[in-house]
Design a protein around this motif. Sequence first.
Motif, PDB file in Angstrom:
ATOM      1  N   SER A   1      63.015 -50.012  59.372  1.00 52.36           N
ATOM      2  CA  SER A   1      61.615 -49.764  58.990  1.00 52.36           C
ATOM      3  C   SER A   1      60.678 -50.951  59.165  1.00 52.36           C
ATOM      4  O   SER A   1      59.681 -51.057  58.464  1.00 52.36           O
ATOM      5  CB  SER A   1      61.534 -49.263  57.548  1.00 52.36           C
ATOM      6  N   VAL A   2      60.978 -51.854  60.115  1.00 45.20           N
ATOM      7  CA  VAL A   2      60.052 -52.968  60.350  1.00 45.20           C
ATOM      8  C   VAL A   2      59.090 -52.691  61.509  1.00 45.20           C
ATOM      9  O   VAL A   2      58.181 -53.473  61.745  1.00 45.20           O
ATOM     10  CB  VAL A   2      60.782 -54.316  60.600  1.00 45.20           C
ATOM     11  N   GLY A   3      59.311 -51.600  62.240  1.00 44.57           N
ATOM     12  CA  GLY A   3      58.393 -51.233  63.310  1.00 44.57           C
ATOM     13  C   GLY A   3      58.926 -51.422  64.716  1.00 44.57           C
ATOM     14  O   GLY A   3      58.159 -51.481  65.677  1.00 44.57           O
ATOM     15  N   LYS A   4      60.251 -51.484  64.878  1.00 43.82           N
ATOM     16  CA  LYS A   4      60.849 -51.648  66.215  1.00 43.82           C
ATOM     17  C   LYS A   4      60.484 -50.473  67.124  1.00 43.82           C
ATOM     18  O   LYS A   4      60.086 -50.673  68.268  1.00 43.82           O
ATOM     19  CB  LYS A   4      62.375 -51.758  66.115  1.00 43.82           C
ATOM     20  N   SER A   5      60.606 -49.275  66.611  1.00 42.87           N
ATOM     21  CA  SER A   5      60.309 -48.089  67.422  1.00 42.87           C
ATOM     22  C   SER A   5      58.827 -48.027  67.782  1.00 42.87           C
ATOM     23  O   SER A   5      58.480 -47.719  68.921  1.00 42.87           O
ATOM     24  CB  SER A   5      60.714 -46.812  66.677  1.00 42.87           C
ATOM     25  N   TYR A   6      57.966 -48.343  66.826  1.00 42.60           N
ATOM     26  CA  TYR A   6      56.535 -48.331  67.121  1.00 42.60           C
ATOM     27  C   TYR A   6      56.212 -49.355  68.203  1.00 42.60           C
ATOM     28  O   TYR A   6      55.466 -49.058  69.147  1.00 42.60           O
ATOM     29  CB  TYR A   6      55.708 -48.618  65.862  1.00 42.60           C
ATOM     30  N   LEU A   7      56.769 -50.554  68.100  1.00 44.54           N
ATOM     31  CA  LEU A   7      56.525 -51.585  69.106  1.00 44.54           C
ATOM     32  C   LEU A   7      56.998 -51.113  70.479  1.00 44.54           C
ATOM     33  O   LEU A   7      56.279 -51.250  71.466  1.00 44.54           O
ATOM     34  CB  LEU A   7      57.223 -52.891  68.714  1.00 44.54           C
TER      35      LEU A   7
ATOM     36  N   LEU B   1      50.989 -58.625  59.881  1.00 48.69           N
ATOM     37  CA  LEU B   1      51.021 -58.972  58.468  1.00 48.69           C
ATOM     38  C   LEU B   1      51.980 -60.141  58.227  1.00 48.69           C
ATOM     39  O   LEU B   1      52.969 -60.294  58.957  1.00 48.69           O
ATOM     40  CB  LEU B   1      51.469 -57.765  57.644  1.00 48.69           C
ATOM     41  N   PRO B   2      51.699 -60.941  57.220  1.00 51.35           N
ATOM     42  CA  PRO B   2      52.617 -62.035  56.897  1.00 51.35           C
ATOM     43  C   PRO B   2      54.009 -61.478  56.587  1.00 51.35           C
ATOM     44  O   PRO B   2      54.157 -60.433  55.971  1.00 51.35           O
ATOM     45  CB  PRO B   2      51.998 -62.667  55.644  1.00 51.35           C
ATOM     46  N   GLY B   3      55.018 -62.175  57.022  1.00 51.50           N
ATOM     47  CA  GLY B   3      56.388 -61.760  56.753  1.00 51.50           C
ATOM     48  C   GLY B   3      56.973 -60.815  57.792  1.00 51.50           C
ATOM     49  O   GLY B   3      58.147 -60.472  57.718  1.00 51.50           O
TER      50      GLY B   3
END
Length: 146
Positions: A51-57, A19-21
């Motif tokens: 909450s930007v997705g570090k763990s998911y990545l 997503l943008p940003g």
Amino acid sequence: MDRSRTPNPAACVEDIHYLPGRSLNRDVISRLAACRWLDNGTNLVILGTSSVGKSYLAQALVNSACRHDYTARYYRLDDLANQLAILDASDPARLRFLSELHGCDLLVLDDSCEASHESSYVDRGVMRSSRRVRRVCCLGGGPHFA
């Protein structure tokens, strides 16, 4: 994949939303998913705000590493600190546990904002002893991550 202890074994790079940003580069993620960084002896640090997705990545990279036949372990630092705290230094179970950590190809240390100072100490100790682990991926978002 089960032995990796990842909280989300279904996480995969194919499902990442660019997503943008979000400052995610599709080419970089694709190269990381190919796992050459593991072969090249490169450690990886993923930084970002909460909450930007570090763990998911990181979990998606564990999934990718397992699909490429690497062994991987995923630990939140506070959980790792607690596990080490209950095992006496001379306990054979502690030695087996540390041998397992040192024997894996990829060790992911998730340093969430809730992690204590004790877990930061564990982080530094595990990182210093990571010479025996092929690669370490650390996640950090708080000001205490150094």
